[in-house]
Scaffold this active site. Structure first.
Site, short mmCIF file in Angstrom:
data_model
loop_
_atom_site.label_atom_id
_atom_site.label_comp_id
_atom_site.label_asym_id
_atom_site.label_seq_id
_atom_site.Cartn_x
_atom_site.Cartn_y
_atom_site.Cartn_z
CG HIS A 138 -1.74 1.25 1.33
ND1 HIS A 138 -2.92 1.38 0.65
CD2 HIS A 138 -1.54 2.43 1.98
CE1 HIS A 138 -3.43 2.58 0.89
NE2 HIS A 138 -2.62 3.24 1.68
CG ASP A 184 -11.92 4.15 6.39
OD1 ASP A 184 -11.38 4.96 7.18
OD2 ASP A 184 -11.67 4.14 5.17
NE ARG A 197 -10.01 10.94 9.94
CZ ARG A 197 -9.20 10.16 9.20
NH1 ARG A 197 -9.65 9.01 8.73
NH2 ARG A 197 -7.98 10.52 8.94
CB SER A 230 -8.38 5.49 7.79
OG SER A 230 -8.78 5.60 6.47
CE LYS A 260 -8.82 2.95 3.38
NZ LYS A 260 -9.24 4.33 3.43
N1 URA Z 1 -5.90 7.63 3.31
C1 URA Z 1 -6.80 6.85 3.92
O1 URA Z 1 -7.16 5.79 3.42
N2 URA Z 1 -7.29 7.25 5.11
C2 URA Z 1 -6.94 8.39 5.71
O2 URA Z 1 -7.41 8.69 6.78
C3 URA Z 1 -6.00 9.21 5.04
C4 URA Z 1 -5.50 8.80 3.84
#
Ligand code: URA
Length: 433
Positions: free
Chosen positions: A82, A161, A168, A183, A187
């Site tokens: 990632h 999320d 947010r 976050s 994922k």
């Molecule tokens: N990328 C994400 O997936 N989440 C965040 O909170 C910030 C960047």
């Protein structure tokens, strides 16, 4: 649990109960906690941070809030990579076939681009006919049989999320280390990875603009991964100028193919090789990173990674002949040079601005329903450290409209040219595990 008590505990810097975090995530996802209370909690977290156990619990609960991919039908250790987002980052197209060639399964669920960074799925769709919508059985079968498949995200992954991130975004609480870390990791965990390599970017095109905050984010994510039983390593890499020389969907695919042919820019190759090496270690194929790098270089040089990529494109519906002749992926109607207005050395290229300029040419989307133009983008003729003479083209805009004078100026202004060359920044700052 009373939500107001949880908010007060966090506001006062007290350690909160793990069960309360789980309840919050579940009830917020189900619509039983109002946005005003969730945003108060996010703001309290923004100021007070989270203990390790709290951010692990938040990540685990968010990962469990929707569908979780079961990759157990695929044999071998599934290692995911990632990147925290950058401009010109095409490493996925290089390291995925590289590690697949070594027998490490790549079962990748990727996203589309929004804002100034491009998405893997958009770039793959630069191959006409490429199928990114795969049903789960087909996806698992491809990875089992051929070690590589890349698909767009389907199903209801991490709804908690999605909801919390949207909140947010409008309550000035995106920039919280534990919230970003949970976050991202939620994922990856919902997508079924056994092990995770994180490429944490630093610089003018990245979320984290300085080394200290990038290290803090990397440490938080590595700790979360490990606490949830996933081997996790982080590579901290430079994003103070775009990666490579090409930004835009088909332009980036072309550059990735150059690297797979053993050519292409050094920064793209070196970062891809290092990330692939970590994946090979985590996938159990080599003992250490230097053995991983040696293997990755062999597969680039002998054409094995290129062959895996060609076959992968064909299996997912693209024309493999385009891998052999990537110039046939097509090009925009106009190539418009950006010329230097003075002589000197390039000392900085504002990466986010280059990404934004590519987006405004049509390579990215401003809203999630926009169409994108696969052929437009920006080619950088000069990178940091290189010398230029007044009047030299420093970049070229690949555009599908002729009058882009404002963007030409914007790209020119994204370059800093000084009399003296600057100390070069490292491509890789540090690694954490
Ligand atoms: N990328 C994400 O997936 N989440 C965040 O909170 C910030 C960047």
């Amino acid at each position: 649990m009373r939500m107001v008590d949880l908010i007060a505990q966090k506001r006062d810097g007290e350690k909160v109960d793990i069960e309360d975090i789980e309840t919050f995530v579940r009830e917020y996802t189900d619509g039983n906690i109002p946005d005003y209370q969730a945003s108060a909690l996010a703001m309290a977290i923004y100021f007070q941070g989270m203990h390790k156990e709290e951010s692990s619990a938040l990540t685990k609960a968010m990962a469990a809030s929707g569908d979780q991919l079961d990759l157990s039908a695929i044999s071998g250790t599934k290692v995911d990579k990632h990147s925290t987002g950058g401009v010109g980052d095409k490493t996925t197209f290089i390291l995925s076939p590289l590690v697949a060639a070594a027998g490490v399964p790549v079962a990748k669920m990727s996203g589309r681009g929004l804002g100034h960074t491009g998405g893997t799925i958009d770039k793959l769709e630069a191959f006409p006919g490429f199928q990114t919508e795969l049903d789960q059985d087909h996806f698992l079968q491809l990875v089992n049989d051929y070690k590589i498949a890349i698909a767009g995200q389907t199903g209801n992954l991490t709804p908690a999320d999605k909801k919390l991130y949207a909140l947010r975004d409008v309550t000035a609480t995106v920039d919280s280390m534990p919230l970003i870390a949970s976050s991202v990791m939620s994922k990856k965990i919902a997508a079924g990875a056994d092990a995770i390599v994180l490429d944490v970017k630093i610089g003018s095109g990245a979320f984290m603009t300085d080394l200290d905050s990038a290290k803090e984010l990397a440490t938080t994510m590595v700790d979360i991964g490990k606490s949830l039983g996933r081997q996790t390593v982080a590579v901290l890499s430079d994003m103070d100028q775009p990666l490579g020389n090409k930004v835009g969907n088909s332009l980036e695919v072309q550059e990735a193919i150059d690297v797979l042919r053993g050519e292409g820019p050094e920064d793209v190759r070196e970062l891809s090789v290092r990330l692939a090496a970590h994946m090979l270690v985590l996938g159990g194929k080599v003992e250490d990173v230097s053995a991983g790098e040696a293997l990755a270089r062999t597969y680039l040089q002998d054409g094995r990674a290129l062959k895996v990529f060609r076959d992968f494109v064909e299996r997912q519906g693209g024309d493999p002949a385009l891998v052999d002749q990537p110039e046939r992926l097509g090009q925009a109607s106009f190539q418009i040079p950006v010329k230097a207005t003075k002589s000197g050395y390039v000392t900085h290229i504002h990466a986010a601005n280059i990404g934004q300029a590519a987006g405004r040419l049509g390579a990215g989307r401003m809203t999630k329903d926009d169409d994108i133009d696969y052929h437009v983008g920006i080619e950088l003729y000069r990178k940091v450290g290189e010398q230029v003479q007044k009047g030299d083209p420093i970049a070229v805009l690949h555009a599908n409209e002729e009058s882009v004078e404002e963007l030409v100026q914007f790209v020119r202004d994204s370059y800093e040219i000084s009399e003296w060359s600057a100390e070069p920044r490292p491509l890789i700052f540090s690694e954490m595990e």
